[in-house]
Design a protein around this motif. Sequence first.
Motif, PDB file in Angstrom:
ATOM      1  N   GLN A 301       0.838  -1.189   0.000  1.00  0.00           N
ATOM      2  CA  GLN A 301       0.000   0.000   0.000  1.00  0.00           C
ATOM      3  C   GLN A 301       0.876   1.242   0.000  1.00  0.00           C
ATOM      4  OE1 GLN A 301      -2.439  -0.548   3.524  1.00  0.00           O
ATOM      5  NE2 GLN A 301      -4.106  -1.408   2.312  1.00  0.00           N
ATOM      6  N   VAL A 302       0.335   2.312  -0.540  1.00  0.00           N
ATOM      7  CA  VAL A 302       1.045   3.585  -0.580  1.00  0.00           C
ATOM      8  C   VAL A 302       0.089   4.679  -0.133  1.00  0.00           C
ATOM      9  CG1 VAL A 302       0.455   3.956  -3.000  1.00  0.00           C
ATOM     10  CG2 VAL A 302       2.412   5.159  -2.007  1.00  0.00           C
ATOM     11  N   ASN A 303       0.600   5.704   0.563  1.00  0.00           N
ATOM     12  CA  ASN A 303      -0.255   6.801   1.004  1.00  0.00           C
ATOM     13  C   ASN A 303       0.533   8.095   1.062  1.00  0.00           C
ATOM     14  OD1 ASN A 303       0.647   7.316   4.011  1.00  0.00           O
ATOM     15  ND2 ASN A 303       0.511   5.093   3.775  1.00  0.00           N
ATOM     16  N   PHE A 304      -0.181   9.189   0.795  1.00  0.00           N
ATOM     17  CA  PHE A 304       0.379  10.530   0.892  1.00  0.00           C
ATOM     18  C   PHE A 304      -0.620  11.420   1.619  1.00  0.00           C
ATOM     19  CE2 PHE A 304       2.143   8.697  -2.962  1.00  0.00           C
ATOM     20  CZ  PHE A 304       3.489   8.991  -2.864  1.00  0.00           C
ATOM     21  N   ASN A 305      -0.114  12.326   2.430  1.00  0.00           N
ATOM     22  CA  ASN A 305      -0.931  13.350   3.084  1.00  0.00           C
ATOM     23  C   ASN A 305      -0.057  14.590   3.219  1.00  0.00           C
ATOM     24  OD1 ASN A 305      -2.691  14.904   4.520  1.00  0.00           O
ATOM     25  ND2 ASN A 305      -2.937  13.503   6.217  1.00  0.00           N
ATOM     26  N   ILE A 306      -0.193  15.496   2.267  1.00  0.00           N
ATOM     27  CA  ILE A 306       0.697  16.653   2.174  1.00  0.00           C
ATOM     28  C   ILE A 306      -0.142  17.922   2.271  1.00  0.00           C
ATOM     29  CG2 ILE A 306       2.415  17.821   0.756  1.00  0.00           C
ATOM     30  CD1 ILE A 306       2.950  15.109  -0.585  1.00  0.00           C
ATOM     31  N   ARG A 332       2.874  16.538   6.707  1.00  0.00           N
ATOM     32  CA  ARG A 332       3.290  16.166   5.358  1.00  0.00           C
ATOM     33  C   ARG A 332       3.937  14.782   5.448  1.00  0.00           C
ATOM     34  NH1 ARG A 332       6.325  21.961   4.255  1.00  0.00           N
ATOM     35  NH2 ARG A 332       4.444  23.235   4.040  1.00  0.00           N
ATOM     36  N   ASN A 333       3.139  13.788   5.162  1.00  0.00           N
ATOM     37  CA  ASN A 333       3.591  12.409   5.300  1.00  0.00           C
ATOM     38  C   ASN A 333       3.475  11.681   3.972  1.00  0.00           C
ATOM     39  OD1 ASN A 333       3.778  12.990   8.063  1.00  0.00           O
ATOM     40  ND2 ASN A 333       1.701  12.248   8.434  1.00  0.00           N
ATOM     41  N   ALA A 334       4.411  10.775   3.734  1.00  0.00           N
ATOM     42  CA  ALA A 334       4.368   9.900   2.568  1.00  0.00           C
ATOM     43  C   ALA A 334       4.974   8.567   2.980  1.00  0.00           C
ATOM     44  CB  ALA A 334       5.130  10.501   1.396  1.00  0.00           C
ATOM     45  N   GLY A 335       4.346   7.483   2.519  1.00  0.00           N
ATOM     46  CA  GLY A 335       4.871   6.187   2.940  1.00  0.00           C
ATOM     47  C   GLY A 335       4.334   5.034   2.131  1.00  0.00           C
ATOM     48  N   ILE A 336       5.015   3.901   2.269  1.00  0.00           N
ATOM     49  CA  ILE A 336       4.567   2.643   1.688  1.00  0.00           C
ATOM     50  C   ILE A 336       4.543   1.603   2.801  1.00  0.00           C
ATOM     51  CG2 ILE A 336       5.386   3.148  -0.638  1.00  0.00           C
ATOM     52  CD1 ILE A 336       7.817   1.401  -0.037  1.00  0.00           C
ATOM     53  N   GLN A 337       3.630   0.639   2.688  1.00  0.00           N
ATOM     54  CA  GLN A 337       3.499  -0.415   3.695  1.00  0.00           C
ATOM     55  C   GLN A 337       3.340  -1.761   2.990  1.00  0.00           C
ATOM     56  OE1 GLN A 337       0.938   2.213   3.901  1.00  0.00           O
ATOM     57  NE2 GLN A 337       2.476   3.440   4.971  1.00  0.00           N
ATOM     58  N   SER A 344       5.204  -7.268   8.804  1.00  0.00           N
ATOM     59  CA  SER A 344       4.746  -5.946   8.372  1.00  0.00           C
ATOM     60  C   SER A 344       5.957  -5.032   8.238  1.00  0.00           C
ATOM     61  CB  SER A 344       3.740  -5.352   9.356  1.00  0.00           C
ATOM     62  OG  SER A 344       4.332  -5.129  10.613  1.00  0.00           O
ATOM     63  N   PHE A 345       5.937  -4.244   7.162  1.00  0.00           N
ATOM     64  CA  PHE A 345       7.042  -3.335   6.877  1.00  0.00           C
ATOM     65  C   PHE A 345       6.462  -1.994   6.446  1.00  0.00           C
ATOM     66  CE2 PHE A 345       9.523  -1.289   3.493  1.00  0.00           C
ATOM     67  CZ  PHE A 345      10.672  -0.970   4.199  1.00  0.00           C
ATOM     68  N   SER A 346       7.100  -0.910   6.867  1.00  0.00           N
ATOM     69  CA  SER A 346       6.669   0.424   6.454  1.00  0.00           C
ATOM     70  C   SER A 346       7.879   1.315   6.278  1.00  0.00           C
ATOM     71  CB  SER A 346       5.710   1.039   7.483  1.00  0.00           C
ATOM     72  OG  SER A 346       6.367   1.254   8.716  1.00  0.00           O
ATOM     73  N   ALA A 347       7.773   2.191   5.288  1.00  0.00           N
ATOM     74  CA  ALA A 347       8.784   3.210   5.040  1.00  0.00           C
ATOM     75  C   ALA A 347       8.061   4.538   4.905  1.00  0.00           C
ATOM     76  CB  ALA A 347       9.585   2.889   3.780  1.00  0.00           C
ATOM     77  N   ASP A 348       8.313   5.474   5.816  1.00  0.00           N
ATOM     78  CA  ASP A 348       7.572   6.727   5.867  1.00  0.00           C
ATOM     79  C   ASP A 348       8.509   7.917   5.951  1.00  0.00           C
ATOM     80  OD1 ASP A 348       4.583   5.899   6.273  1.00  0.00           O
ATOM     81  OD2 ASP A 348       5.714   4.647   7.659  1.00  0.00           O
ATOM     82  N   GLU A 367      11.658   7.053   8.032  1.00  0.00           N
ATOM     83  CA  GLU A 367      11.479   6.142   9.156  1.00  0.00           C
ATOM     84  C   GLU A 367      11.106   4.770   8.588  1.00  0.00           C
ATOM     85  OE1 GLU A 367       9.140   6.707  13.200  1.00  0.00           O
ATOM     86  OE2 GLU A 367       7.769   6.095  11.593  1.00  0.00           O
ATOM     87  N   LEU A 368      11.946   3.766   8.835  1.00  0.00           N
ATOM     88  CA  LEU A 368      11.723   2.409   8.350  1.00  0.00           C
ATOM     89  C   LEU A 368      11.406   1.507   9.535  1.00  0.00           C
ATOM     90  CD1 LEU A 368      14.782   2.129   5.912  1.00  0.00           C
ATOM     91  CD2 LEU A 368      12.500   3.018   5.426  1.00  0.00           C
ATOM     92  N   LYS A 369      10.340   0.718   9.425  1.00  0.00           N
ATOM     93  CA  LYS A 369       9.948  -0.190  10.502  1.00  0.00           C
ATOM     94  C   LYS A 369       9.704  -1.587   9.937  1.00  0.00           C
ATOM     95  CE  LYS A 369       7.800   3.120  13.677  1.00  0.00           C
ATOM     96  NZ  LYS A 369       6.576   3.461  14.456  1.00  0.00           N
ATOM     97  N   LEU A 370      10.131  -2.578  10.706  1.00  0.00           N
ATOM     98  CA  LEU A 370       9.918  -3.973  10.339  1.00  0.00           C
ATOM     99  C   LEU A 370       9.499  -4.736  11.593  1.00  0.00           C
ATOM    100  CD1 LEU A 370      10.164  -6.273   8.222  1.00  0.00           C
ATOM    101  CD2 LEU A 370      12.501  -6.628   9.067  1.00  0.00           C
ATOM    102  N   ASP A 371       8.340  -5.399  11.517  1.00  0.00           N
ATOM    103  CA  ASP A 371       7.839  -6.205  12.632  1.00  0.00           C
ATOM    104  C   ASP A 371       7.583  -7.625  12.137  1.00  0.00           C
ATOM    105  OD1 ASP A 371       7.225  -4.328  15.063  1.00  0.00           O
ATOM    106  OD2 ASP A 371       6.552  -3.229  13.290  1.00  0.00           O
ATOM    107  N   TYR A 372       7.956  -8.579  12.973  1.00  0.00           N
ATOM    108  CA  TYR A 372       7.814  -9.988  12.591  1.00  0.00           C
ATOM    109  C   TYR A 372       7.331 -10.768  13.805  1.00  0.00           C
ATOM    110  CZ  TYR A 372       9.044 -14.702  11.060  1.00  0.00           C
ATOM    111  OH  TYR A 372       8.998 -16.031  10.739  1.00  0.00           O
ATOM    112  N   VAL A 373       6.347 -11.641  13.598  1.00  0.00           N
ATOM    113  CA  VAL A 373       5.802 -12.492  14.649  1.00  0.00           C
ATOM    114  C   VAL A 373       5.768 -13.919  14.116  1.00  0.00           C
ATOM    115  CG1 VAL A 373       3.842 -12.995  16.131  1.00  0.00           C
ATOM    116  CG2 VAL A 373       4.392 -10.622  15.584  1.00  0.00           C
TER     117      VAL A 373
END
Length: 736
Positions: A301-306, A332-337, A344-348, A367-373
């Motif tokens: 997924q991709v999102n922008f809020n500028i 002003r945010n932009a990211g992919i998930q 789950s991974f996100s880059a914002d 900001e890069l996040k990676l979560d694993y369960v």
Amino acid sequence: MKCNQLLTLTLLGLGVSAHAQENQCPAPVDSSDLVLREAGSGIEVKALKTEVEQDRLAEFVGKVQIISDSAQINAQQARIDKVSQQLNASGNIRYQDEQIKVSSEDVQLDFQSGELSLDSTEYRMLGINGRGKAERIGLSREKGIELEDVSFTTCPAGQEDWQMVASSITLSPGDIWGEAKHARFYLMDIPVLYLPYFRFPVTDQRQTGLLFPQISSSDSTGLSYEQPIYWNIAENYDATFSPRAMVNRGVQLKTEFRYLTQQHGGQLDLEYLQHDRREVNEDPRYFYRFVHKGSFAPGWQVNFNINGISDDNYIVDLGSDFYNRADTHLYRNAGIQYHTDNLSFSADIRDFQLIGNHPDSYRALPELKLDYVQPWFANVDFNLHSELTYFDSAEKNAPAATRFHIAPGLSWSRFENWGEFVAETTLLQTNYRQQDAEVYGLEEDVSRTIGRARLYGGMTFERPGSWFGSDITQTLEPKIQYLYTSYQDQTNIGLYDTTRLQNNFAGLFRGQEFTGLDRISDTNQITLGLTSRFLDENDQEQFRLSLGQIFYLSDNRVLEAHKDTNRSALAGELDWRLGSKWFVHSEVQMDSASSKLDKSSLSLDYQMSENKLVQISHRYVRELSGEQIDQLGVTASWPINPNWHWVGRWYKDMNSHRTIESYAGVQYESCCWSIQFVTQRYLNNRFDQTGGQSTNTFESGIALKFIFKGMGSGNTARALLNDGLFGYRQPYFLNE
């Protein structure tokens, strides 16, 4: 008989979205009494008396009924000439299909050309409240439909508060637009608008055209008139242009562009004012906003809020549909998930624009996040949380930093109807690379390793009881948590995304005292909590009381988390359904050492129906950014009578003994039209040249809105309620 569909489409186009008020407006007529023949089965004629002349002329007299597969005609007499292929009917004509009823004096139908003509007609829509008259209605396959000397209204008979009259209305076959000539709009029999020619949609599809204008007045803008113009570009694209003329400030242009595809959707808003008459400088003023959400691959997924504005006072002076004058940041945010069942991974990129003289905050770029369960065995899960962030600030005297954090852990959990138990252990490893660190008393490279262990348990006990004479089930739900976090000196780390958190009852079990990761407090503490609920025979919650507190077994060594007592503030929450319409909600935090109230909120709600409610609320904070908050508010919405409705809101600052916000709106609404009038007064909060905000200047304004019901309008009472009661929320919904 096939031409009736054209008649239906045209008249439906005039009457979309009509609304009938319960117990006041007549209910829409349905078509349940309509009986039609099967498709392609021809025409059936019934009458009390029939005369046929040598298979060339047929006359029908008495309760004549002509039925096809699409419509039905009732008359006193009818004549069919098979040579000329003509049908004539007269005497109390009733024409009906699935969407309209028409009464007429005379009907002629040419079977060869398919032309149908009805004279001296009165019509009424089926399913909605729309009706009118036409001197003549003509239909044909080639030319379409023409209504001569036609009128339309959504008002009940004898109460035509408004109506439209036109010399002619035409619609060509296959055209979704109708044409009206010499149209006059009447309000209380007074002509208010004349249009020599205009086009209108005949379906409920989105169509290009004018929307209802917005008229208002305030100290800041003066008299303001905004006229939205809608452009239906394509099935999945549209735009709205809204020129806004303000007496005090000039002409502003507001635009909105929307798009929607199978995988993506978004909206672009632009507002522009070339020259503000009340501003000394000549700089243009503007606002922009771009929002986008989409998916470009399975799981991605991709999102922008500028967002952005030209100056600090733009929202205060000109208003906004997306922000209010209390906001301090435009994000002003932009990211992919990316998401799977275990990963789950996100880059914002997280940026913002400050409004006013507020301390600058750090931006995450990126900001890069990676979560694993991963479930293992016997309810044991392996968890991994990691993130990599680069922090930067617009402030010259602020260090930048790169932070890498990884936190592997193991957890065991068991959940039953009677209780739940969780055991967790986590290793938190964080590394910093800080730029110009020595200038700010920090270290360039910092490695921090902290261990954490958590034990949590909760149980639920039930017993039958009595509550004001009714049988209930009472629950007792104790909770206990032990939390241990090792200590490491963190004074050599800057504060990039970390602030102190406020504790309510749920926050007591949060396990952390700060947002972000720059400060992780050492803990050796036990948290106790107790909740009791009263459930009625339908398991609907009538009462809930929760109390909780943290007991510190050792002093905190992290300076920012230091405390002077061995226990936290006592936190409590209360939800009480006093009856089917009365509700009480309260939250309290009391300092254990001084027995002083730190924070409290209380609201009493009475809600009889969706638009009939009253809320009394009080909010208190002993210290917030160096100030005390003590505010009392009343919010109300109440019908005065079946036609008049009133909403209002009032807030008073108990410290300064002054009203800081007042709002009142009144609406008159009948079956077929409504008018809304709103007045308000509130703190201006305008910024001066240094970025400071005024707390002594007030702004006043009024707004007026008029709506023809059934001409593109909706539920106006609900709209007034939403506009008037800023932020009104019923504080809780039990079992709903």
